[in-house]
Design a protein around this motif. Structure first.
Motif, PDB file in Angstrom:
ATOM      1  N   THR A   1     136.393  21.239  88.321  1.00 58.03           N
ATOM      2  CA  THR A   1     137.037  21.370  87.010  1.00 58.03           C
ATOM      3  C   THR A   1     136.175  22.129  86.002  1.00 58.03           C
ATOM      4  OG1 THR A   1     136.114  19.259  86.253  1.00 58.03           O
ATOM      5  CG2 THR A   1     138.307  19.205  87.280  1.00 58.03           C
TER       6      THR A   1
ATOM      7  N   VAL B   1     143.517  19.326  91.805  1.00 59.18           N
ATOM      8  CA  VAL B   1     142.778  19.640  90.583  1.00 59.18           C
ATOM      9  C   VAL B   1     143.519  20.706  89.782  1.00 59.18           C
ATOM     10  CG1 VAL B   1     140.655  20.687  89.681  1.00 59.18           C
ATOM     11  CG2 VAL B   1     140.523  18.985  91.516  1.00 59.18           C
TER      12      VAL B   1
ATOM     13  N   SER C   1     145.630  20.736  85.638  1.00 60.61           N
ATOM     14  CA  SER C   1     145.298  21.608  84.514  1.00 60.61           C
ATOM     15  C   SER C   1     146.502  22.376  84.008  1.00 60.61           C
ATOM     16  CB  SER C   1     144.201  22.594  84.921  1.00 60.61           C
ATOM     17  OG  SER C   1     144.652  23.416  85.980  1.00 60.61           O
TER      18      SER C   1
END
Length: 196
Positions: free
Chosen positions: A65, A191, A195
């Motif tokens: 991240t 991940v 986002s």
């Protein structure tokens, strides 16, 4: 002949100097162009780890991240005896029976820059360890997205996730994953999906 040797020696010196200078220039260029891995200043990966398993997962998550890694540290570390689940008098067993307990942790984190906070822990008796509750009690997470992840031998994430949601109904929780394995495309896709 002497003149030829002198000119050859001078040429060699110039070539070596040039190479050395070129090499140094390349090194300088590399240094000036080299940048540390860019951190996403809006992402925090906070975790508690008793044996190192969750720490490893949190580290991989921080790398994926670009977030800042932060360890939730109990003021009194848990010993092997404290983690003896078969002993009803062990520290972890006593805490499990007293969910209102809040073991002291080291504080001093400024959470104001972060918009997304990943909170990770090992699952104990289908719950987050109470030091995680102490962490959530210690700061104001209003307006932040809290993504819950964990490591576990056999438990799923949902019971501990639901317990956290019930304890902190005003916070914006997202159920993450059990991250016993952080390699492969599924981890990277997960991940990326968070986002969006």
């Amino acid at each position: 002949m002497k003149k030829f040797l002198l000119m050859s020696a001078m040429s060699a010196v110039m070539i070596f100097s040039s190479c050395g200078g070129s090499s140094k220039s390349n090194e300088d260029a590399k240094d000036s162009n080299h940048t540390e891995e860019v951190k996403d200043s809006k992402v925090l990966v906070a975790y508690y780890s008793a044996t190192g398993t969750t720490a490893k997962a949190a580290g991989e998550l921080a790398n994926a991240t670009g977030g800042t890694l932060y360890e939730i540290t109990p003021e009194t570390p848990y010993t092997d005896e404290d983690l003896d689940y078969e002993n009803e008098k062990s520290r972890s067993a006593v805490e499990n029976k007293n969910p209102d307990m809040r073991p002291a942790i080291k504080t001093g984190l400024d959470i104001s820059p972060y918009e997304t906070v990943y909170v990770g822990f090992p699952v104990w008796w289908d719950k987050a360890p109470l030091v995680v509750y102490t962490f959530l009690d210690s700061y104001d997470f209003s307006g932040k997205k809290i993504v819950v992840f964990a490591t576990a031998h056999s438990s799923g994430l949902t019971p501990s996730f639901e317990a956290l949601k019930a304890a902190y109904p005003k916070y914006d929780f997202t159920e993450g994953k059990i991250l016993n394995n952080t390699s492969g495309d599924s981890f990277n896709e997960w991940v990326k999906s968070l986002s969006k």
